[in-house]
Design a protein around this motif. Sequence first.
Motif, PDB file in Angstrom:
ATOM      1  N   UNK A  67       0.822  -1.215   0.000  1.00 32.27           N
ATOM      2  CA  UNK A  67       0.000   0.000   0.000  1.00 32.27           C
ATOM      3  C   UNK A  67       0.855   1.264   0.000  1.00 32.27           C
ATOM      4  N   UNK A  68       1.905   1.263   0.817  1.00 28.66           N
ATOM      5  CA  UNK A  68       2.738   2.467   0.944  1.00 28.66           C
ATOM      6  C   UNK A  68       3.426   2.783  -0.380  1.00 28.66           C
ATOM      7  N   UNK A  77       2.344   1.735  -3.425  1.00 26.93           N
ATOM      8  CA  UNK A  77       1.301   2.106  -4.386  1.00 26.93           C
ATOM      9  C   UNK A  77       0.752   3.507  -4.137  1.00 26.93           C
ATOM     10  N   UNK A  78       0.788   3.951  -2.875  1.00 26.96           N
ATOM     11  CA  UNK A  78       0.302   5.296  -2.547  1.00 26.96           C
ATOM     12  C   UNK A  78       1.245   6.360  -3.101  1.00 26.96           C
ATOM     13  N   UNK A  88       4.069   7.170  -1.886  1.00 23.87           N
ATOM     14  CA  UNK A  88       4.844   7.865  -0.862  1.00 23.87           C
ATOM     15  C   UNK A  88       6.262   7.339  -0.775  1.00 23.87           C
ATOM     16  N   UNK A  89       6.413   6.039  -1.001  1.00 27.61           N
ATOM     17  CA  UNK A  89       7.729   5.436  -0.772  1.00 27.61           C
ATOM     18  C   UNK A  89       8.125   4.506  -1.918  1.00 27.61           C
ATOM     19  N   UNK A 139      -3.871  10.872  -7.066  1.00 23.98           N
ATOM     20  CA  UNK A 139      -3.946  10.324  -5.705  1.00 23.98           C
ATOM     21  C   UNK A 139      -5.227  10.791  -5.012  1.00 23.98           C
ATOM     22  N   UNK A 157      -2.596   5.418   3.690  1.00 31.04           N
ATOM     23  CA  UNK A 157      -1.902   4.754   2.581  1.00 31.04           C
ATOM     24  C   UNK A 157      -2.862   3.903   1.750  1.00 31.04           C
ATOM     25  N   UNK A 158      -3.737   3.157   2.433  1.00 34.53           N
ATOM     26  CA  UNK A 158      -4.639   2.239   1.711  1.00 34.53           C
ATOM     27  C   UNK A 158      -5.584   3.020   0.810  1.00 34.53           C
ATOM     28  N   UNK A 198      -5.008   6.160  -0.369  1.00 39.26           N
ATOM     29  CA  UNK A 198      -4.206   6.787  -1.427  1.00 39.26           C
ATOM     30  C   UNK A 198      -3.752   5.779  -2.479  1.00 39.26           C
ATOM     31  N   UNK A 199      -3.586   4.510  -2.068  1.00 43.21           N
ATOM     32  CA  UNK A 199      -3.174   3.485  -3.031  1.00 43.21           C
ATOM     33  C   UNK A 199      -4.294   3.186  -4.020  1.00 43.21           C
TER      34      UNK A 199
END
Lengths: 388, 388
Positions: free
Chosen positions: A96-97, A99-100, A102-103, B1, B96-97, B99-100
Amino acid sequence: MNDVRVAGVGLTHFGRHPERTGRDLFAEAALAAREEAGVARDAYEGIHYGNFMGALAERQGHQGPLMAEAAGLDCPATRHESACASAGVAVREAVHAIRAGEQDVLLAGGMERMTNLPTTEVTESLAIAADELFEVRAGMTFPGAYALMARAYFEEYGGSREDLAHIAVKNHANAVPNEYAQYRREVTVEDALNSQPIATPLHLFDACPITDGASAVVLVSGDYADEHGLDAPVSITGTGQGGDNLALQDRESLSQTPAAEKAATAAYDDAGIGPDDVDVAEVHDCFTIAEVLALEGLGLFEPGAAISAAREGVTTRDGRLPVNLSGGLKAKGHPVGATGGAQIVEMTKLLRGDHANSDALSNPKVGVTHNAGGTVASAVVHVLEVDR
Amino acid sequence: MNDVRVAGVGLTHFGRHPERTGRDLFAEAALAAREEAGVARDAYEGIHYGNFMGALAERQGHQGPLMAEAAGLDCPATRHESACASAGVAVREAVHAIRAGEQDVLLAGGMERMTNLPTTEVTESLAIAADELFEVRAGMTFPGAYALMARAYFEEYGGSREDLAHIAVKNHANAVPNEYAQYRREVTVEDALNSQPIATPLHLFDACPITDGASAVVLVSGDYADEHGLDAPVSITGTGQGGDNLALQDRESLSQTPAAEKAATAAYDDAGIGPDDVDVAEVHDCFTIAEVLALEGLGLFEPGAAISAAREGVTTRDGRLPVNLSGGLKAKGHPVGATGGAQIVEMTKLLRGDHANSDALSNPKVGVTHNAGGTVASAVVHVLEVDR
């Protein structure tokens, strides 16, 4: 959306290591994964870490920062806990992180230290994965719970102790070449049938062992892998999670695991595949009956059909759909909080073709991992695909 | 996003509720949040739940599925644990979930049950957030650890017990109108100075209490909120996490909290704001000195400047930057695994203008929450903004 690649994997030996601390175990797995990935130390942006019973086994909570140190990384770290599905959930949170957006570079995995406790205390500690008020106080432990599920399954679909024994035989055979496995020895159907009864109809050889160990995977975004020319042919293309009532008494059926069905449906949809596309599976066989329930929950077999799959050679190493080529929890071992990550490690190697049992597969493309918590009150399914 | 909106919030009373189970506490907060959000039951796709010491306090692990049942929801649920930052991390995982792009409606929050244990056992249980091998076995508990940090701060920057007392006075005053707070009574500087010493230079009124309670927030994607016409003016626009070595002995400085600095920098960057844009803050004041360290870590004050902020009236309700209008952990209470979620609840109300202390703010636009684990080995920062 960024795709998620597996850039490196690492494991400790799964077995009895009561003299090693949790941080020592995780360090070994993490450093192996980091070495394989070859990603610069300062590129790591976070750690998603699974652990189940550290508060009881080591009086150690807040293990995230401890494991970041152990892994030699200066980045935030979070512990995730869904009983025996803790590392599966940790991998999912890392997906998830990324895919978001962010990372780009994360370490995921897990660790459990168990054999430092007396066996009765391990059983009591594992029981905190069940409902304290409505199950544990009534005397329920997990061998008893899975025995109830096996009896319900036999009653509804048929099946026998001998069918289950074939699952133990298969998974022990698969563990023999696996240097990370706890029990690298074959057993026979007779051995399994004649082993000590633990909760009717389950005997000792229907159960996974108590195990210390750790697992780690380096996950990177596709963009990062491409930019840095990483050798990361395996992607996590699907993730799904399902839940159910914690206590068995609140379930409609004991012979099915709807949490796994929901997790699998979500993961397949996410990856854009169906169960027929799956070439190889690593499933949560904490007891032999659990492998049967998993295979049906994943839609790989019709209800009532998976019980005979090992006996008929469908899921054996030379069968149509090899299951638990690692040896499974049954023979490879089950360090609870590490298991879901270890499944990703084993599946990555199987798809890359560098697993000790890779000769059992011919050009596999799609693998699925199934990690369950408690009596499958939690389930996490991942779809992995290899690009070659 | 997808942007992430707060569609509903809920809390239990924070206080002594030893007769209530964890599931009972979380149910109350979750149902309150669900009622406020008004989202259909079957729209919920997951729960991210924080809990720290349930394995010790209730012999209950695997609380995710249990809390899904308690919340009346049929969806997967995961427990996240980063000591006292557990619910902050849970909120972050939910962000995160969404935003993913995988999920649109999630419940996040946390729960801790503490007062059912004898106080000495609570202190021992809290200590599992520290390093068992290198801190706890040497006799360290958290009052002692924060006392070391206070002494280091005083030595480096100056400051006095009286400065700290003003923080306690401020947060107690803020708690008076807050119906959810544990201590709704004012204290004086003299009360604080004359309270029982617990670890020099900290006295009893420098410490937060032991508390039972739960928090919950309904988080939805902006798309979902718009499509369903939800009244959700507050968004989580920034999330950041930072880590540090678990043991104090491994830190370069005891008077700064780099994990909070990293978390804040990441959250500000994520939201596209800077510390000067912040109108109101809820920070992790488990001890009065922790509020000082938090405000400097967040970049809201220069190093050495936050110690006098309460005394000078800068962070009081009528000051330039009101801090902990909820009463903070100090007076509102600190049910460990619930606190990070409660900060989101309080901040949402403050930004919406329906908090008991909303009259202290004039048209606030940007709020920040800071949730810390252990001696700030973990830190999670969120930026919330209101659209009106």
